[in-house]
Enzyme design. Structure first.
Site, PDB file in Angstrom:
ATOM      1  N   ASP A 270      -5.860  -4.107   2.412  1.00 63.24           N
ATOM      2  CA  ASP A 270      -4.920  -3.564   1.413  1.00 63.24           C
ATOM      3  C   ASP A 270      -3.867  -4.572   0.986  1.00 63.24           C
ATOM      4  OD1 ASP A 270      -3.039  -1.349   3.676  1.00 63.24           O
ATOM      5  OD2 ASP A 270      -3.568  -3.474   3.780  1.00 63.24           O
TER       6      ASP A 270
ATOM      7  N   GLU B 140      -6.869 -12.742  10.751  1.00 62.21           N
ATOM      8  CA  GLU B 140      -7.591 -11.500  10.415  1.00 62.21           C
ATOM      9  C   GLU B 140      -8.187 -11.674   9.015  1.00 62.21           C
ATOM     10  OE1 GLU B 140      -6.629  -6.683  10.186  1.00 62.21           O
ATOM     11  OE2 GLU B 140      -5.000  -8.126   9.931  1.00 62.21           O
TER      12      GLU B 140
ATOM     13  N   ARG C 199       2.640 -11.842  13.932  1.00 59.43           N
ATOM     14  CA  ARG C 199       1.631 -11.308  12.998  1.00 59.43           C
ATOM     15  C   ARG C 199       2.224 -10.851  11.675  1.00 59.43           C
ATOM     16  NH1 ARG C 199      -3.013  -9.784  12.424  1.00 59.43           N
ATOM     17  NH2 ARG C 199      -3.093  -7.628  11.735  1.00 59.43           N
TER      18      ARG C 199
ATOM     19  N   GLU D 179       3.408  -7.203  11.730  1.00 65.99           N
ATOM     20  CA  GLU D 179       2.986  -6.925  10.352  1.00 65.99           C
ATOM     21  C   GLU D 179       3.972  -6.049   9.600  1.00 65.99           C
ATOM     22  OE1 GLU D 179      -0.081  -3.247  10.234  1.00 65.99           O
ATOM     23  OE2 GLU D 179      -0.739  -4.938  11.475  1.00 65.99           O
TER      24      GLU D 179
ATOM     25  N   ASP E 154      -5.739  -2.979  18.178  1.00 69.07           N
ATOM     26  CA  ASP E 154      -4.499  -2.671  17.454  1.00 69.07           C
ATOM     27  C   ASP E 154      -3.994  -1.292  17.870  1.00 69.07           C
ATOM     28  OD1 ASP E 154      -3.622  -2.928  13.871  1.00 69.07           O
ATOM     29  OD2 ASP E 154      -2.456  -2.322  15.651  1.00 69.07           O
TER      30      ASP E 154
ATOM     31  N   HIS F 234      -1.318  -0.079  16.729  1.00 69.69           N
ATOM     32  CA  HIS F 234      -0.723   0.431  15.490  1.00 69.69           C
ATOM     33  C   HIS F 234       0.600   1.140  15.708  1.00 69.69           C
ATOM     34  CE1 HIS F 234      -1.512   1.532  11.165  1.00 69.69           C
ATOM     35  NE2 HIS F 234      -1.995   0.317  11.248  1.00 69.69           N
TER      36      HIS F 234
ATOM     37  N   ASN G  64       0.806  -1.212   0.000  1.00 68.16           N
ATOM     38  CA  ASN G  64       0.000   0.000   0.000  1.00 68.16           C
ATOM     39  C   ASN G  64       0.846   1.272   0.000  1.00 68.16           C
ATOM     40  OD1 ASN G  64      -1.913   1.969   0.377  1.00 68.16           O
ATOM     41  ND2 ASN G  64      -3.059   0.848   1.933  1.00 68.16           N
TER      42      ASN G  64
ATOM     43  N   TYR H 264      -6.353   5.804  14.071  1.00 67.12           N
ATOM     44  CA  TYR H 264      -6.229   4.620  13.206  1.00 67.12           C
ATOM     45  C   TYR H 264      -7.417   3.678  13.371  1.00 67.12           C
ATOM     46  CZ  TYR H 264      -5.674   0.005  11.711  1.00 67.12           C
ATOM     47  OH  TYR H 264      -5.962  -1.182  11.132  1.00 67.12           O
TER      48      TYR H 264
ATOM     49  N   GLU I 214      -2.273  -5.660  19.910  1.00 69.41           N
ATOM     50  CA  GLU I 214      -1.399  -5.765  18.736  1.00 69.41           C
ATOM     51  C   GLU I 214      -0.498  -4.553  18.535  1.00 69.41           C
ATOM     52  OE1 GLU I 214      -1.983  -5.479  13.900  1.00 69.41           O
ATOM     53  OE2 GLU I 214      -3.701  -5.987  15.172  1.00 69.41           O
TER      54      GLU I 214
ATOM     55  N   HIS J 282      -1.173 -11.189   9.251  1.00 71.86           N
ATOM     56  CA  HIS J 282      -1.818  -9.935   8.865  1.00 71.86           C
ATOM     57  C   HIS J 282      -2.787 -10.225   7.724  1.00 71.86           C
ATOM     58  CE1 HIS J 282      -1.202  -5.543   7.368  1.00 71.86           C
ATOM     59  NE2 HIS J 282      -1.930  -5.524   8.442  1.00 71.86           N
TER      60      HIS J 282
ATOM     61  N   HIS K 296     -13.103  -6.498  11.927  1.00 72.07           N
ATOM     62  CA  HIS K 296     -12.917  -5.200  12.568  1.00 72.07           C
ATOM     63  C   HIS K 296     -14.256  -4.588  12.965  1.00 72.07           C
ATOM     64  CE1 HIS K 296      -9.047  -4.699   9.905  1.00 72.07           C
ATOM     65  NE2 HIS K 296      -8.986  -5.728  10.724  1.00 72.07           N
TER      66      HIS K 296
ATOM     67  N   TRP L 228       1.690   6.561  12.241  1.00 72.47           N
ATOM     68  CA  TRP L 228       0.244   6.574  11.959  1.00 72.47           C
ATOM     69  C   TRP L 228      -0.415   5.425  12.605  1.00 72.47           C
ATOM     70  CZ3 TRP L 228      -2.201   3.060   8.404  1.00 72.47           C
ATOM     71  CH2 TRP L 228      -3.597   3.314   8.300  1.00 72.47           C
TER      72      TRP L 228
ATOM     73  N   ARG M 100     -12.078  -7.247  16.531  1.00 72.43           N
ATOM     74  CA  ARG M 100     -11.102  -6.227  16.902  1.00 72.43           C
ATOM     75  C   ARG M 100     -11.834  -4.900  17.030  1.00 72.43           C
ATOM     76  NH1 ARG M 100      -6.824  -3.565  12.842  1.00 72.43           N
ATOM     77  NH2 ARG M 100      -8.663  -2.260  12.483  1.00 72.43           N
TER      78      ARG M 100
HETATM   79  C1  CS2 Z   1      -3.651  -2.951  10.313  1.00 77.24           C
HETATM   80  C2  CS2 Z   1      -3.641  -2.718   8.835  1.00 77.24           C
HETATM   81  O1  CS2 Z   1      -5.105  -4.721   9.977  1.00 77.24           O
HETATM   82  C3  CS2 Z   1      -4.200  -4.294  10.666  1.00 77.24           C
HETATM   83  O2  CS2 Z   1      -3.731  -4.891  11.620  1.00 77.24           O
HETATM   84  O3  CS2 Z   1      -2.506  -2.722  10.983  1.00 77.24           O
HETATM   85  O4  CS2 Z   1      -4.899  -2.406   8.451  1.00 77.24           O
HETATM   86  C4  CS2 Z   1      -2.690  -1.667   8.371  1.00 77.24           C
HETATM   87  O5  CS2 Z   1      -3.015  -0.439   8.888  1.00 77.24           O
HETATM   88  C5  CS2 Z   1      -2.663  -1.567   6.875  1.00 77.24           C
HETATM   89  O6  CS2 Z   1      -2.429  -2.804   6.310  1.00 77.24           O
HETATM   90  C6  CS2 Z   1      -1.591  -0.574   6.443  1.00 77.24           C
HETATM   91  O7  CS2 Z   1      -1.303  -0.685   5.125  1.00 77.24           O
HETATM   92 MG    MG Z   2      -2.209  -3.980  12.637  1.00 73.69          MG
END
Ligand code: CS2
Ligand code: MG
Length: 469
Positions: free
Chosen positions: A383, A406, A350, A329, A277, A279, A99, A221, A303, A379, A184, A469, A209
């Site tokens: 995307d 996920e 992950r 991830e 998450d 993040h 992405n 996020y 996470e 993961h 999610h 982010w 989640r």
């Molecule tokens: C996230 C992702 O799903 C997750 O755990 O961390 O959605 C992540 O933000 C995106 O793949 C970023 O490209």
């Molecule tokens: Mg994540």
């Protein structure tokens, strides 16, 4: 009047021409040597592996004839790989979507990797993996490892099709009837998260989640963000193909998240598995505090509390909490996983199979994790493409230490371009028994959805400094 050359300069020129001649000769010798070496390398492999250049005994030798890179944007950008072979109709499908850097991966595949693969035997997956990982000398990183993952998935797809087996069979057969899945539930406030979670549970999900918008922060996020002018600005910025910048402050986030899970447990009860998450947004002591404060709500896992650069700081979180931890991830190398797994500083690894080198890499991470009682939670966001989601589940179904998967539902526009992929039923993911990965690409449909530059958002603190982010 042209002055005759002195003896010395005649000798000099002859010497130079002689030298030039020798150089040219050695050059052609060198290139001839290179050709011979390349041929030898192939013969070396054939010789060492005792099979005709590695193809399965009893099957005609197979060669890669072309590698097609398909960049398309049905609902979002995807980079897909199609590896064609000398056997009519036999090809492999892979996903190399990164992405925000899609074209960098596509260029790596088209300009650097494809020329190396033509004429190679697609059956030699491990050798190709090592060749593409170590061969370039400069190794790793998200772009190269995503390109490698795309090729790896396509080669496994070919091997499964040749063996006429779904990949989980080739990977050792089923260890379970389905892969427990999570989805999610995001909302602008607690009630909205509860509502989305209830809908997911009605749909059969046993694990959800939960992410909530943080009052006063524009766009946290994983949350829809409140439909403010900023959100509209985001869309415009995205149309212009530029990253939108969100504001994040850990203090307000740390106040809100424990209360969210207190609320959800009170509303949804003890049964449903809840995940969150972070993040990669917290400092070590903030992460330790959050993990500690979430203990009463028995999360399935918390996470990516920390940035991938700070693996050793997971010790601090472990010292202060028994909340299960997941990480990985953003790892692009098998070796990134070793310290956290070896010291059992996490409970779930992950990795993104699409960004760490495909099925070949995923199996190794899973095997290492098994030795330290760490489970997998690959993961699986929106995307990365359906072929990587399929690879996730083929590996999940064939390993002993699977944890959770996920998943996302892909919109019809995407399924028109990329068919197949894992299916969700009663809380579990499964793949079809089609040979190989079980996905296909409709190149005509892909052509109708041209690439559109887009970025992930970025984030800054209120003082203007850069924030993850
Ligand atoms: C996230 C992702 O799903 C997750 O755990 O961390 O959605 C992540 O933000 C995106 O793949 C970023 O490209
Ligand atoms: Mg994540």
């Amino acid at each position: 009047m042209h002055k005759p050359l002195s003896k010395a300069s005649q000798l000099g020129r002859r010497g130079f021409l002689g030298l030039a001649g020798v150089a040219a000769l050695s050059d052609s010798l060198l290139s001839r040597k290179r050709v011979v070496r390349a041929l030898l390398a192939k013969d070396m492999l054939a010789e060492n592996t005792g099979s005709s250049a590695g193809s399965s005994p009893g099957l005609p030798p197979l060669k890669i004839t072309d590698v097609r890179v398909i960049v398309t944007c049905p609902d979002r950008n995807y980079v897909l790989v199609k590896v064609l072979t000398s056997e009519p109709g036999l090809y492999g499908v892979g996903d190399a979507t990164l992405n925000g850097r899609e074209l960098a991966v596509a260029a790596d595949l088209e300009q650097h990797i494809s020329p190396l693969l033509v004429d190679r035997d697609p059956e030699q997956i491990e050798d190709t993996w090592q060749y593409l990982y170590r061969g370039p000398y400069w190794r790793g990183g998200p772009v190269q490892m995503t390109a490698l993952a795309g090729i790896d998935l396509a080669l496994w797809d070919i091997k499964g099709k040749r063996a006429n087996m779904p990949l989980y069979q080739l990977l050792g057969g089923r260890t379970r009837t389905g892969a427990l899945a999570y989805t999610h539930a995001s909302g602008r406030d607690f009630a909205e998260v509860e509502d989305v979670a209830r809908r997911a549970m009605k749909r059969g999900f046993k694990c959800v989640r939960a992410q909530v918008a943080i009052p006063g922060l524009e766009g946290t996020y994983g949350t829809p963000g409140n439909k403010t002018p900023e959100a509209a600005a985001w869309r415009v910025a995205n149309l212009a193909g530029l990253p939108q910048t969100e504001v994040f402050e850990p203090a307000s986030y740390l106040r809100v998240v424990p209360r969210l899970f207190e609320y959800l447990r009170a509303k949804l009860g003890p049964e449903v598995e809840l995940l969150h998450d972070c993040h990669e947004r917290l400092d070590p002591i903030q992460a330790a505090r959050l993990a500690h404060e979430l203990e009463p709500y028995h999360l399935f896992f918390l996470e990516d509390c920390l940035r991938p650069e700070y693996k050793e700081s997971f010790r601090l979180i472990r010292e202060h909490s028994t909340t299960p931890l997941a990480m990985g991830e953003l790892f692009n190398s098998l070796w990134d996983c070793v310290p956290l797994i070896k010291e059992q500083l996490i409970d779930y690894i992950r990795c993104d199979l699409g960004h760490i080198g495909g099925i070949t890499a995923g199996r190794k991470v899973a095997a290492l994790a098994e030795l330290f009682q760490v489970r997998t939670a690959w993961h699986g966001p929106g995307d990365i493409g359906p072929p990587t989601h399929a690879a996730n589940v083929h590996v999940d179904l064939s390993i002993p230490n699977f944890g959770i998967q996920e998943m996302v539902f892909f919109p019809d526009v995407t399924r028109e371009v990329i068919s197949g992929g894992p299916e969700f039923k009663d809380g579990y993911m499964n793949v079809s028994d089609l040979p190989g990965l079980g996905c296909d690409v409709n190149e005509e449909a892909a052509k109708k959805c041209p690439y559109r530059r887009a970025y992930l958002p970025t984030a800054r603190r209120k003082d203007g400094s850069v924030q993850d982010w």
